[in-house]
Design a protein around this motif. Structure first.
Motif, short mmCIF file in Angstrom:
data_model
loop_
_atom_site.label_atom_id
_atom_site.label_comp_id
_atom_site.label_asym_id
_atom_site.label_seq_id
_atom_site.Cartn_x
_atom_site.Cartn_y
_atom_site.Cartn_z
N GLN A 75 0.83 -1.20 0.00
CA GLN A 75 0.00 0.00 0.00
C GLN A 75 0.87 1.25 0.00
OE1 GLN A 75 -3.48 -2.45 2.38
NE2 GLN A 75 -2.91 -0.48 3.23
N LYS A 76 1.98 1.20 0.69
CA LYS A 76 2.93 2.32 0.70
C LYS A 76 3.59 2.48 -0.67
CE LYS A 76 7.12 3.96 3.10
NZ LYS A 76 6.66 5.36 3.23
N LEU A 77 4.04 1.37 -1.25
CA LEU A 77 4.73 1.43 -2.53
C LEU A 77 3.80 1.83 -3.67
CD1 LEU A 77 6.95 -1.75 -2.07
CD2 LEU A 77 7.74 0.64 -2.06
N VAL A 78 2.55 1.41 -3.60
CA VAL A 78 1.56 1.84 -4.60
C VAL A 78 1.32 3.34 -4.48
CG1 VAL A 78 -0.88 1.71 -5.24
CG2 VAL A 78 0.43 -0.39 -4.90
N THR A 79 1.18 3.83 -3.25
CA THR A 79 0.98 5.27 -3.03
C THR A 79 2.15 6.07 -3.59
OG1 THR A 79 -0.36 4.89 -1.05
CG2 THR A 79 0.71 7.03 -1.24
N GLU A 80 3.35 5.54 -3.43
CA GLU A 80 4.55 6.24 -3.89
C GLU A 80 4.79 6.09 -5.39
OE1 GLU A 80 6.98 5.76 0.37
OE2 GLU A 80 7.44 4.45 -1.32
N GLY A 81 3.95 5.29 -6.05
CA GLY A 81 4.10 5.10 -7.49
C GLY A 81 5.22 4.16 -7.87
N LYS A 82 5.71 3.39 -6.91
CA LYS A 82 6.81 2.46 -7.19
C LYS A 82 6.31 1.11 -7.68
CE LYS A 82 9.85 4.76 -3.88
NZ LYS A 82 10.57 4.66 -2.58
N ILE A 83 5.02 0.86 -7.46
CA ILE A 83 4.37 -0.37 -7.94
C ILE A 83 2.99 0.02 -8.46
CG2 ILE A 83 3.20 -2.47 -7.14
CD1 ILE A 83 5.50 -3.07 -5.33
N LYS A 84 2.57 -0.62 -9.53
CA LYS A 84 1.22 -0.46 -10.04
C LYS A 84 0.52 -1.81 -9.95
CE LYS A 84 2.34 3.32 -13.22
NZ LYS A 84 2.36 3.76 -14.64
N LYS A 112 2.57 -6.59 -14.39
CA LYS A 112 2.78 -8.03 -14.38
C LYS A 112 3.83 -8.40 -13.34
CE LYS A 112 1.62 -8.55 -19.28
NZ LYS A 112 2.14 -8.92 -20.63
N VAL A 113 3.67 -9.57 -12.77
CA VAL A 113 4.64 -10.04 -11.78
C VAL A 113 6.04 -10.08 -12.38
CG1 VAL A 113 5.32 -12.04 -10.39
CG2 VAL A 113 2.91 -11.37 -10.50
N ARG A 114 6.14 -10.49 -13.63
CA ARG A 114 7.45 -10.64 -14.27
C ARG A 114 8.16 -9.30 -14.46
NH1 ARG A 114 6.41 -12.96 -20.26
NH2 ARG A 114 8.65 -12.55 -20.41
N THR A 115 7.43 -8.18 -14.32
CA THR A 115 8.07 -6.86 -14.36
C THR A 115 9.09 -6.74 -13.24
OG1 THR A 115 6.06 -5.85 -15.27
CG2 THR A 115 7.65 -4.37 -14.23
N TYR A 116 8.80 -7.37 -12.11
CA TYR A 116 9.67 -7.27 -10.94
C TYR A 116 10.47 -8.55 -10.71
CZ TYR A 116 6.49 -3.41 -10.34
OH TYR A 116 5.75 -2.27 -10.56
N ILE A 117 9.94 -9.67 -11.21
CA ILE A 117 10.65 -10.95 -11.08
C ILE A 117 10.74 -11.55 -12.48
CG2 ILE A 117 10.69 -13.20 -9.91
CD1 ILE A 117 8.87 -12.05 -7.77
N ILE A 121 -0.06 -8.24 -10.43
CA ILE A 121 -0.01 -8.12 -8.97
C ILE A 121 -1.43 -8.17 -8.39
CG2 ILE A 121 0.52 -6.54 -7.07
CD1 ILE A 121 3.01 -5.70 -8.60
N VAL A 122 -2.38 -7.54 -9.05
CA VAL A 122 -3.75 -7.54 -8.55
C VAL A 122 -4.32 -8.95 -8.49
CG1 VAL A 122 -4.83 -7.13 -10.81
CG2 VAL A 122 -5.99 -6.38 -8.71
N ASP A 123 -3.94 -9.81 -9.43
CA ASP A 123 -4.40 -11.20 -9.42
C ASP A 123 -3.86 -11.95 -8.20
OD1 ASP A 123 -5.63 -10.83 -11.97
OD2 ASP A 123 -3.69 -11.17 -12.93
#
Length: 455
Positions: free
Chosen positions: A135-144, A148-153, A172-174
């Motif tokens: 929730q913090k990282l979404v607020t900061e715009g660091k995660i949407k 896709k999960v593979r964007t980060y992994i 990520i929402v899934d």
């Protein structure tokens, strides 16, 4: 580590971000903040003289005490309860024993639960570590959330040998909705179950998550899975460049003045006696389960969850966090405030609301949070919670309830697994503590609601 009083926690919160504010908070500002009258920032908890000051019946709350205390007399191990409403601490009470057994033997002098006793939060870790971080990282715009999960992994992708495909497009929402396709519990720690995915090494386990076969087509149903949050915790680590425990403790808990909310407490200044004990004979289920390196002693201050302890070094997005009721009350108030506490903002109100919207497939699933979406959740929320209520449970015996309609928060922490199994040979997952109403949550939650003068 010496514990802090609730008053000192409130003072620390008012000085947040912790250790970052150049000027000390004036006495007049502190007084204003203690009344929860900030023009900016979030309500800070304060204690009340009587429950009636917060809209509760003292007599009604005594009925809550009687329910739990009667069960302690009948053999339930221990519990701690805190209730907050309208930014006020209505009730903060402990019951029974943090350690009653050593192995299968009852202690002559059991150790009583205290207000600062740490409890193994089990799956409440998902909310107050992984979800708060996201929730913090979404607020900061660091995660949407739509990323896709593979964007980060990058290694998380479909393989030719996968029976069911879908990892390439998984978002990520899934994963937050528990619609990712993962099985509930692949038991990475146990080679007889996990087979080629067996791992008791953290980095190998993280690699094996990407290799885990999907059990159903993603997006077709909600199936609660620990793997989802093992994956989400890994995403937090990839985005922040920090281990999950370090990030959560420094960026979430310390700014709120919390010093009793930690992963691996025995590595961070706490002693076994500071925590409520859980299973009597390690992870053996009274001696009927075995796998490499299994613990056989009474667990106290070590995370019970096998995947978290053996396969993830005690730090995982799905389990591993310890806390006490006083710290948890602050975390609940932060969520009820929409992401702020005092002058500390962890995440935005918009993000907080987004995370408690129901899944289109099942109204009882938010983004990680469990919602009081229909009658199937009455076992947890009871019959009086509003349809806006949300929260989570933990296998060791923990439940958190947040009800924005009433500005109400309930934290019940128990060590119900600190009891013998009913019949270990026939069922290695049902403990005596599970059979008490306190261990089933709903009756205690219902009694708290019924103690409100208006609900």
């Amino acid at each position: 580590m010496k514990g802090k009083s609730l008053a000192s926690l409130i003072t620390l919160a008012l000085m947040a971000p912790a250790a970052l504010q150049a000027e000390p908070v004036s006495a007049s500002v502190q007084a204003e903040q203690l009344q929860g009258e900030h023009k900016k920032g979030g309500t800070v908890l304060k204690e009340v003289k009587t429950p009636e000051d917060a809209g509760f019946s003292s007599f009604g709350l005594k009925r809550v005490d009687k329910l739990i205390e009667d069960e302690i007399q009948k053999g339930f191990p221990g519990a701690a309860l805190i209730v907050i409403k309208d930014g006020k601490i209505v009730k903060n009470k402990t019951y029974g024993y943090k350690k009653k057994y050593n192995g299968l033997a009852i202690l002559k002098n059991p150790e009583k639960v205290k207000k600062d006793t740490l409890f193994d939060l089990a799956s409440n870790t998902k909310m107050y570590a992984a979800n708060f971080a996201l929730q913090k990282l979404v607020t900061e715009g660091k995660i949407k959330l739509e990323d896709k999960v593979r964007t980060y992994i990058p290694e998380f992708r479909d393989q030719e040998t996968d029976r069911i495909k879908g990892k390439d497009t998984l978002r990520i929402v899934d994963v937050l909705h528990h619609t990712a396709g993962f099985p509930p519990d692949p038991q990475y720690h146990n080679p007889r179950v996990s087979k080629e995915l067996y791992s008791q090494n953290r980095e190998l386990t993280i690699a094996n998550i990407s290799k885990t076969q999907l059990a159903y087509e993603p997006g077709t149903k909600n199936i609660y899975s620990d793997v989802d949050y093992m994956l989400l915790g890994t995403i937090v680590e990839r985005v922040t460049g920090k281990p999950l425990d370090e990030y959560a403790e420094k960026q979430l808990y310390r700014p709120l003045g919390l010093e009793h909310t930690v992963f691996n407490p025995l590595q961070k200044g706490f002693k076994p006696k500071d925590a409520a004990a859980t299973e009597l004979m390690g992870n053996t289920r009274d001696g009927v389960i075995d796998f490499p390196n299994i613990r056989t002693y009474t667990l106290q201050g070590e995370v019970h969850d096998e995947k978290a302890y053996y396969s993830m070094g005690g730090v995982s997005g799905h389990a591993g966090l310890f806390s006490n009721t006083q710290d948890m009350a602050v975390l609940l108030q932060t969520m009820l405030n929409g992401g702020t506490y005092g002058k500390t903002e962890l995440f935005s109100k918009r993000t907080a609301k987004e995370f408690v919207k129901p899944s289109s497939l099942n109204p009882t699933y938010g983004l990680g949070w469990r919602l009081n979406g229909n009658e199937s959740m009455e076992w947890m929320f009871g019959p009086h919670a509003s349809k806006r209520a949300f929260g989570h449970t933990g296998w060791t015996g923990t439940v958190t309830i947040l009800d924005p309609k009433y500005d109400l928060g309930i934290v019940l922490l128990t060590n119900k697994k600190h009891s013998p199994l009913v019949n270990a040979a026939a069922d290695s997952n049902t403990f005596e503590g599970d059979q008490f109403q306190t261990g089933k949550y709903g009756s205690v939650v219902t009694a708290v609601y019924e103690a409100m003068l208006r609900y």
